[in-house]
Design an enzyme around this catalytic site. Structure first.
Site, PDB file in Angstrom:
ATOM      1  N   CYS A   1     -32.142  -2.420  22.860  1.00  0.00           N
ATOM      2  CA  CYS A   1     -32.555  -2.621  21.468  1.00  0.00           C
ATOM      3  C   CYS A   1     -33.426  -3.842  21.317  1.00  0.00           C
ATOM      4  O   CYS A   1     -33.115  -4.909  21.822  1.00  0.00           O
ATOM      5  CB  CYS A   1     -31.335  -2.843  20.590  1.00  0.00           C
ATOM      6  SG  CYS A   1     -30.475  -1.355  20.272  1.00  0.00           S
TER       7      CYS A   1
ATOM      8  N   GLU B   1     -42.760   3.867  22.232  1.00  0.00           N
ATOM      9  CA  GLU B   1     -41.723   4.109  23.226  1.00  0.00           C
ATOM     10  C   GLU B   1     -40.527   4.832  22.621  1.00  0.00           C
ATOM     11  O   GLU B   1     -40.277   4.749  21.420  1.00  0.00           O
ATOM     12  CB  GLU B   1     -41.253   2.765  23.809  1.00  0.00           C
ATOM     13  CG  GLU B   1     -42.399   2.023  24.466  1.00  0.00           C
ATOM     14  CD  GLU B   1     -42.006   0.675  25.038  1.00  0.00           C
ATOM     15  OE1 GLU B   1     -42.913  -0.136  25.263  1.00  0.00           O
ATOM     16  OE2 GLU B   1     -40.823   0.431  25.256  1.00  0.00           O
TER      17      GLU B   1
HETATM   18  N1  SAH Z   1     -36.589  -1.654  11.658  1.00  0.00           N
HETATM   19  C1  SAH Z   1     -35.355  -0.957  11.818  1.00  0.00           C
HETATM   20  C2  SAH Z   1     -35.360  -0.140  13.068  1.00  0.00           C
HETATM   21  C3  SAH Z   1     -35.460  -0.940  14.358  1.00  0.00           C
HETATM   22  S1  SAH Z   1     -33.864  -0.947  14.913  1.00  0.00           S
HETATM   23  C4  SAH Z   1     -34.203  -1.916  11.702  1.00  0.00           C
HETATM   24  O1  SAH Z   1     -34.448  -3.102  11.528  1.00  0.00           O
HETATM   25  O2  SAH Z   1     -33.062  -1.504  11.694  1.00  0.00           O
HETATM   26  C5  SAH Z   1     -33.706  -1.938  16.166  1.00  0.00           C
HETATM   27  C6  SAH Z   1     -32.277  -2.470  16.218  1.00  0.00           C
HETATM   28  O3  SAH Z   1     -32.225  -3.351  17.304  1.00  0.00           O
HETATM   29  C7  SAH Z   1     -31.959  -3.289  14.985  1.00  0.00           C
HETATM   30  O4  SAH Z   1     -30.629  -3.340  14.631  1.00  0.00           O
HETATM   31  C8  SAH Z   1     -32.463  -4.618  15.456  1.00  0.00           C
HETATM   32  O5  SAH Z   1     -32.066  -5.600  14.645  1.00  0.00           O
HETATM   33  C9  SAH Z   1     -31.906  -4.631  16.863  1.00  0.00           C
HETATM   34  N2  SAH Z   1     -32.514  -5.633  17.754  1.00  0.00           N
HETATM   35  C10 SAH Z   1     -33.730  -6.174  17.661  1.00  0.00           C
HETATM   36  N3  SAH Z   1     -33.925  -7.098  18.624  1.00  0.00           N
HETATM   37  C11 SAH Z   1     -32.801  -7.128  19.369  1.00  0.00           C
HETATM   38  C12 SAH Z   1     -32.395  -7.861  20.525  1.00  0.00           C
HETATM   39  N4  SAH Z   1     -33.203  -8.720  21.109  1.00  0.00           N
HETATM   40  N5  SAH Z   1     -31.156  -7.640  20.996  1.00  0.00           N
HETATM   41  C13 SAH Z   1     -30.341  -6.724  20.420  1.00  0.00           C
HETATM   42  N6  SAH Z   1     -30.675  -6.001  19.360  1.00  0.00           N
HETATM   43  C14 SAH Z   1     -31.884  -6.194  18.819  1.00  0.00           C
END
Ligand code: SAH
Length: 340
Positions: free
Chosen positions: A330, A89
């Site tokens: 996110c 996605e």
């Molecule tokens: N693996 C990388 C890229 C994915 S980023 C990383 O960890 O940075 C995705 C972003 O969204 C990251 O900052 C992650 O921690 C955040 N994220 C994941 N689940 C989320 C949620 N339920 N609510 C808000 N942010 C979230």
């Protein structure tokens, strides 16, 4: 057969020179690929037929296609089908400063962050550079607009797919191609220390974001398994070196989870951890997922946390929310196939 979108301009030029073409043919071809966005090599009018025939024999154009789009105010979520029928996605956000696309870097993810929906499916494979490039091309063509900003924050851990990631950046940054300025590109990682070190030598001025989410090892170990491999002191040390070498500002992403990492004491610890660094903190209200273990911090705690960081002279913003109605926010991206 490989997609031609997997080639950097240098590689494309080399290929053409080896096949009786001239340097300028690469520039011409780049225009057809990235400006005119051709769907067939036959659309090209100013390159000799024998060269085009050879290209057709050796390369594919687009290999991924849009299989579903959900639209909400200011945001469009795309589901793509890849050549092997896997799905990833991407999310387009319309900002006042431009259009920003959040791209996926892997099918599934092995990092296992407890709060993240995308990681519920284990990594199936890395995306090739062209599959990341094609996410941009498909969205630009679908909406007839230009994407000015790219964030690698979709499904996957980009530093677990380092070579394809850096090639992708080189391709989309090319001034004859998509022309996405390096300062408009952000890579987000959960903190794979050796790759942060390697990235400090990467010759493009792209932004680095770190998914921090906790100010102590005790909390971070519970949320992010990667912290057991690379605990906070190693991570912070690598980031300080990175900063020194690149002079680039680091973004820390911090999801506020009710009663897990959102107390005033947590805010004080966070301020202490990053004090003096050229960095800013992006506070992220948690987006609810199917995982009921975590709750979003309430507005009072979010503001309190923000105030404490401010008081400690930490640059901090609260992330504007996009797409929560259509599960495009996110951490909510996950292959539809899996949901069925
Ligand atoms: N693996 C990388 C890229 C994915 S980023 C990383 O960890 O940075 C995705 C972003 O969204 C990251 O900052 C992650 O921690 C955040 N994220 C994941 N689940 C989320 C949620 N339920 N609510 C808000 N942010 C979230």
């Amino acid at each position: 057969m490989e997609s031609i979108y997997n080639l950097t301009k240098k590689q494309l030029t080399e290929y053409l020179l080896n096949h009786n073409a001239k340097n300028y043919h690469a520039e011409e071809l780049y225009k057809w690929l990235y400006e005119k966005k051709i769907n067939s090599f036959d659309e090209i009018t100013n390159i000799k037929k024998e060269i085009l025939d050879k290209l057709k024999q050796d390369y594919l154009l687009k290999t991924i296609k849009i299989s579903k789009v959900e639209r909400d105010k200011d945001v469009d979520k795309y589901l793509f089908e890849l050549e092997d029928k896997e799905h990833v996605e991407a999310v387009l956000m319309h900002h006042d400063y431009g259009n920003s696309l959040c791209v996926s870097s892997q099918v599934g993810c092995n990092m296992g962050c407890r709060f993240c929906e995308s990681g519920r499916r284990k990594k199936v494979r890395n995306l090739k550079a062209h599959e990341m490039v094609e996410q941009i091309l498909n969205v630009e063509a679908d909406l007839s607009l230009r994407i000015s900003h790219v964030v690698v924050m979709g499904i996957g851990e980009p530093f677990d797919n380092y070579d394809n990631l850096t090639k992708f950046i080189e391709i989309i940054n090319d001034p004859k191609g998509l022309q996405i300025g390096s300062r408009h590109i952000t890579v987000s990682t959960c903190g794979i220390v050796p790759k942060i070190e390697e990235f400090s030598n990467f010759p493009y001025q792209v932004n680095l974001a770190i998914s921090l989410h906790a100010p102590t090892d005790k909390i971070r170990n519970k949320l992010m398994p990667i912290n057991k491999a690379y605990p906070l002191n190693e991570l912070m040390e690598a980031l300080k070196k990175y900063s020194k070498k690149t002079s680039r500002r680091i973004t820390f992403e911090y999801i506020l989870l009710k009663e897990v990492n959102d107390t005033p004491n947590d805010a004080e610890c966070l301020a202490k951890l990053i004090k003096g660094m050229n960095a800013y903190v992006n506070l992220i209200p948690y987006n609810k997922t199917e995982n009921i273990e975590f709750l979003r911090s309430d507005a009072f705690h979010i503001m309190k946390f923000y105030d404490i960081l401010k008081k400690n002279h930490i640059n901090v913003t609260i992330r504007r929310e996009f797409g929560s109605k259509i599960s495009a926010a996110c951490g909510q991206l996950r292959s539809k196939k899996e949901e069925l």
